[in-house]
Design an enzyme around this catalytic site. Structure first.
Site, PDB file in Angstrom:
ATOM      1  N   HIS A  77       0.837  -1.199   0.000  1.00 54.92           N
ATOM      2  CA  HIS A  77       0.000   0.000   0.000  1.00 54.92           C
ATOM      3  C   HIS A  77       0.877   1.256   0.000  1.00 54.92           C
ATOM      4  O   HIS A  77       2.036   1.216   0.419  1.00 54.92           O
ATOM      5  CB  HIS A  77      -0.907   0.047   1.238  1.00 54.92           C
ATOM      6  N   CYS A 118      -1.608   1.558   9.695  1.00 53.05           N
ATOM      7  CA  CYS A 118      -2.367   0.405   9.205  1.00 53.05           C
ATOM      8  C   CYS A 118      -3.401  -0.083  10.223  1.00 53.05           C
ATOM      9  O   CYS A 118      -4.422  -0.651   9.843  1.00 53.05           O
ATOM     10  CB  CYS A 118      -1.416  -0.742   8.884  1.00 53.05           C
TER      11      CYS A 118
END
Length: 287
Positions: free
Chosen positions: A182, A276
């Site tokens: 990501h 996250c």
């Protein structure tokens, strides 16, 4: 939804660093490396996760948030969802709209279903994606400029959809290298125009574009492996960071940030850190 400050939940985030007020987490009760999905997991696959230690570290992280006036909403963990601790991926708040992500991998799709159920139970409006994949770890906010990682988990169709829905915002795709999961694994924005970046994790054109907008603090390959860019800003230049990333923490202190070091070594074995593990619902606009 009418987002007034006297309601139980408020939906608003316009950047990565305004004071964090409400956030969703899930404890790492069943965290485990099963299907390897990134370089970090591959490195720790045989060692795997010490659940007791991971839980202790996550509890301390939650307490740190609460000690800094953040309301932490903890959703229950399910035994079959090994990645559920990474709540950032299953949704994102874009200004006054809460999006439920459309996960690319089947192993994580149920996480979004559970988030939607909680949102419906709490009578919170949300927007879904269909026929395209996007995950919150690829979405980085900076007021009217939104940076979105073009990755194996987020595709161009999702970015195009957001461009259509938010024509007043400048939305820029950031093509990532194949081994990067990501965008928030290699890039993160701090207040006052600084940003952490791992240059080799993205296209050179994307790096140059970001360099035009921010004073970039570059991290090494080793620091990226230990999730140095995946800090969490909680407002007033306070930044939660791993104690292991000593050089990056020193640089941030030199630039005037207050570093709150929180041990998270067991959590990062699965390839994610503080950003996250948080799904912000509400960041209060700085005065």
């Amino acid at each position: 939804m009418d987002n007034k400050e006297n309601e139980k939940y408020i939906i608003h985030c316009q950047n990565e660093f305004d004071p964090l007020q409400q956030v969703i987490v899930v404890p790492p009760d069943y965290m485990k490396i099963t299907t390897v999905i990134n370089e970090t997991q591959a490195y720790y696959a045989n060692e795997n996760i010490d659940i007791r230690k991971a839980t202790e570290q996550h509890d301390f992280f939650v307490k740190t948030l609460e000690d800094n006036d953040v309301e932490v909403i903890s959703l229950p963990a399910k035994p079959n969802l090994n990645e559920q601790v990474f709540t950032r991926d299953v949704g994102f708040t874009l200004h006054d709209t809460l999006f439920a992500a459309n996960m690319d991998r089947d192993i994580r799709k149920e996480e979004t279903i559970l988030l939607k159920k909680w949102l419906r139970d709490e009578q919170l409006d949300y927007t879904s994606f269909s026929n395209t994949s996007i995950e919150g770890g690829d979405v980085i906010l900076d007021s009217n400029h939104i940076w979105i990682g073009l990755s194996q988990r987020t595709n161009q169709a999702a970015i195009d959809y957001l461009c259509e829905q938010f024509p007043h915002l400048e939305i820029t795709a950031v093509p990532l290298q194949e081994d990067i999961l990501h965008l928030d694994c290699v890039f993160n924005i701090l207040e006052d125009g600084y940003a952490l970046i791992y240059r080799d994790g993205m296209s050179e054109a994307a790096y140059q574009k970001l360099n035009e907008h921010y004073t970039l603090i570059e991290v090494t390959k080793e620091e990226q492996f230990s999730m140095a860019p995946n800090i969490l800003s909680i407002g007033d230049k306070k930044v939660i960071s791993l104690p292991e990333n000593k050089r990056v923490n020193y640089l941030l202190k030199e630039f005037g940030y207050h570093i709150i070091e929180v041990p998270f070594s067991e959590i990062i074995k699965s390839g994610g850190s503080f950003r996250c593990c948080t799904l912000p619902l509400y960041r209060k606009k700085s005065s």
